[in-house]
Write an enzyme that holds these catalytic residues in place. Structure first.
Site, PDB file in Angstrom:
ATOM      1  N   ASP A  14       0.887  -1.169   0.077  1.00 35.73           N
ATOM      2  CA  ASP A  14      -0.009  -0.142   0.122  1.00 35.73           C
ATOM      3  C   ASP A  14       0.944   1.264   0.008  1.00 35.73           C
ATOM      4  O   ASP A  14       1.709   1.353   0.735  1.00 35.73           O
ATOM      5  CB  ASP A  14      -1.042   0.062   1.124  1.00 35.73           C
ATOM      6  CG  ASP A  14      -1.744  -1.133   1.341  1.00 35.73           C
ATOM      7  OD1 ASP A  14      -2.175  -1.654   0.065  1.00 35.73           O
ATOM      8  OD2 ASP A  14      -2.458  -1.322   2.350  1.00 35.73           O
ATOM      9  N   GLY A  40      -3.154  -5.508   1.016  1.00 39.57           N
ATOM     10  CA  GLY A  40      -3.964  -6.573   0.279  1.00 39.57           C
ATOM     11  C   GLY A  40      -5.024  -6.952   1.187  1.00 39.57           C
ATOM     12  O   GLY A  40      -4.721  -7.204   2.536  1.00 39.57           O
ATOM     13  N   GLY A  42      -6.435  -9.923   1.604  1.00 40.46           N
ATOM     14  CA  GLY A  42      -6.265 -11.265   1.850  1.00 40.46           C
ATOM     15  C   GLY A  42      -5.197 -11.130   3.132  1.00 40.46           C
ATOM     16  O   GLY A  42      -5.378 -11.717   4.183  1.00 40.46           O
ATOM     17  N   ASN A  44      -4.272  -8.472   4.675  1.00 39.94           N
ATOM     18  CA  ASN A  44      -4.669  -7.936   5.949  1.00 39.94           C
ATOM     19  C   ASN A  44      -5.433  -8.834   6.875  1.00 39.94           C
ATOM     20  O   ASN A  44      -5.369  -8.678   8.107  1.00 39.94           O
ATOM     21  CB  ASN A  44      -5.573  -6.566   5.496  1.00 39.94           C
ATOM     22  CG  ASN A  44      -4.648  -5.501   4.771  1.00 39.94           C
ATOM     23  OD1 ASN A  44      -3.697  -5.388   4.806  1.00 39.94           O
ATOM     24  ND2 ASN A  44      -5.438  -4.587   4.182  1.00 39.94           N
ATOM     25  N   ASN A 187     -20.135  -4.262   3.200  1.00 39.87           N
ATOM     26  CA  ASN A 187     -20.435  -3.160   3.854  1.00 39.87           C
ATOM     27  C   ASN A 187     -21.442  -2.406   3.064  1.00 39.87           C
ATOM     28  O   ASN A 187     -22.058  -3.037   2.114  1.00 39.87           O
ATOM     29  CB  ASN A 187     -19.216  -2.201   3.892  1.00 39.87           C
ATOM     30  CG  ASN A 187     -18.541  -2.014   2.512  1.00 39.87           C
ATOM     31  OD1 ASN A 187     -19.235  -1.964   1.512  1.00 39.87           O
ATOM     32  ND2 ASN A 187     -17.257  -1.479   2.629  1.00 39.87           N
ATOM     33  N   ALA A 252      -8.690  -0.327   6.544  1.00 41.39           N
ATOM     34  CA  ALA A 252      -8.603  -1.728   6.751  1.00 41.39           C
ATOM     35  C   ALA A 252      -9.638  -2.297   7.802  1.00 41.39           C
ATOM     36  O   ALA A 252      -9.513  -3.380   8.188  1.00 41.39           O
ATOM     37  CB  ALA A 252      -7.148  -2.272   7.353  1.00 41.39           C
ATOM     38  N   ALA A 253     -10.528  -1.688   8.222  1.00 42.40           N
ATOM     39  CA  ALA A 253     -11.721  -1.814   9.091  1.00 42.40           C
ATOM     40  C   ALA A 253     -12.498  -3.242   8.709  1.00 42.40           C
ATOM     41  O   ALA A 253     -12.597  -3.865   9.624  1.00 42.40           O
ATOM     42  CB  ALA A 253     -12.790  -0.724   9.089  1.00 42.40           C
ATOM     43  N   GLY A 254     -12.606  -3.524   7.383  1.00 40.64           N
ATOM     44  CA  GLY A 254     -13.436  -4.545   7.111  1.00 40.64           C
ATOM     45  C   GLY A 254     -12.607  -5.607   6.937  1.00 40.64           C
ATOM     46  O   GLY A 254     -13.122  -6.829   7.505  1.00 40.64           O
ATOM     47  N   ASP A 255     -11.297  -5.506   6.835  1.00 40.20           N
ATOM     48  CA  ASP A 255     -10.280  -6.732   6.904  1.00 40.20           C
ATOM     49  C   ASP A 255     -10.165  -7.197   8.531  1.00 40.20           C
ATOM     50  O   ASP A 255      -9.986  -8.261   8.745  1.00 40.20           O
ATOM     51  CB  ASP A 255      -8.754  -6.388   6.273  1.00 40.20           C
ATOM     52  CG  ASP A 255      -9.164  -5.861   4.970  1.00 40.20           C
ATOM     53  OD1 ASP A 255     -10.196  -6.689   4.168  1.00 40.20           O
ATOM     54  OD2 ASP A 255      -8.391  -5.062   4.385  1.00 40.20           O
ATOM     55  N   GLY A 290      -2.896   3.243   8.443  1.00 39.92           N
ATOM     56  CA  GLY A 290      -2.312   1.991   7.776  1.00 39.92           C
ATOM     57  C   GLY A 290      -3.221   1.020   7.670  1.00 39.92           C
ATOM     58  O   GLY A 290      -4.356   0.948   8.245  1.00 39.92           O
TER      59      GLY A 290
END
Length: 312
Positions: A14, A40, A42, A44, A187, A252-255, A290
């Site tokens: 990133d 990425g 995956g 993450n 989401n 990266a909240a969803g990860d 990050g």
């Protein structure tokens, strides 16, 4: 041996800039610096689960370049097994260019690189690993055909498949992927793209969840950020209240959510409790900049679950 969380997905480096606001079309804005983070979706998710003390194995692909080596070293440093990550001779490592504005909202452009070479054949080569999993995490930054095959292998072995449908697909998801997914976790934007139902906060979430259920997804969890989450299964829905935390970067909240959910399932928790783990992990991640560097550890997550605050 302890059954691992297995992730089939992307690995990106990133490149992150932080202007005061995102530029409009044709406009130039300035940012104070350029940061580089391992990312990425995956990778993450793999790191998020590993930071919560779950054993994790990654399946994916990187290039024969410095970016790829850096990403592999980063995964190993967090205890993620990388034997399932191969090196491409024809493509570079995936890259994401991310703009995060002063409100913490992000805009992302992804160059897939070697992630586009994650094929059904590559997935099949790791069939025994997938069949041994406590849970399989999938996203859509690798070809959907690979996700379909991974879900088939997992479902045949009784492994729960958790699909994060990001980035939102332009076409309907294949029927075998819908049939073999144990839980889909879009989401607001992704839920709207998959269903055609506008979702803004809690408005529209229940209707979108019902549409996804009618499409063949057995269980639907719609992530609503600061509005919480909505779980629909068996014809009934349940709302989950959010954790209130200061937002620095939502990248990266969803990860983080996926990693927290999978780590809880690895511990044998029921889905409702696993959702709370996922929400707490996501809340921790948005308080830091990050992707992978933002992922919280087990002590932090337990404190947030117990007290509702970032520190005791």
């Amino acid at each position: 041996m302890d059954r691992p969380v297995v992730v089939v997905g992307s690995l990106n480096l990133d490149l992150v800039v932080n202007p005061e606001r995102a530029p409009a079309a044709g406009e130039t804005v300035f940012a104070p610096r350029l940061d580089q983070f391992p990312g990425g979706k995956g990778a993450n998710q793999a790191v998020a689960a590993a930071r919560l003390s779950a054993p994790v194995a990654m399946i994916g692909r990187v290039g024969q370049d410095a970016f790829g080596e850096r990403l592999l070293e980063s995964l190993r440093a967090d205890g993620v097994a990388t034997e399932g990550v191969s090196r491409s001779h024809t493509a570079g490592t995936g890259t994401a260019v991310i703009t995060v504005d002063a409100t913490g909202q992000n805009r992302i452009v992804v160059v897939p690189g070697a992630n586009a070479e994650v094929t059904p054949e590559l997935v099949e080569a790791h069939g025994p690993l997938i069949a041994s999993a406590a849970a399989l995490l999938l996203q859509l930054e690798v070809p959907v055909e690979a996700c379909v095959r991974a879900a088939e292998l997992a479902a045949a072995a009784g492994v729960p498949v958790i699909l994060d449908p990001a980035p939102a697909p332009a076409e309907p998801l294949p029927e075998p992927l819908r049939r073999n997914t144990w839980l889909i976790t879009p989401n607001e934007t992704e839920a709207a793209a998959l269903t055609g139902v506008p979702v803004a906060g809690r408005c529209g979430a229940e209707e979108a969840a019902r549409v996804l259920w009618a499409q063949g997804f057995r269980q639907v969890l719609i992530k609503l950020g600061g509005e919480g989450a909505y779980l629909f299964r068996g014809g009934a829905g349940q709302w989950f209240e959010p954790f209130r935390v200061p937002v620095v970067d939502t990248t990266a909240a969803g990860d983080a959510f996926a990693g927290g959910l999978a780590a809880a399932l690895h511990r044998g928790m029921a889905l409702e409790e696993a959702v709370r783990w996922g929400m707490a992990a996501g809340a921790l991640a948005v308080t830091r900049p990050g992707a992978q560097p933002a992922m919280g550890n087990l002590d932090e997550l337990m404190t947030l679950l117990r007290t509702g605050r970032l520190d005791a």
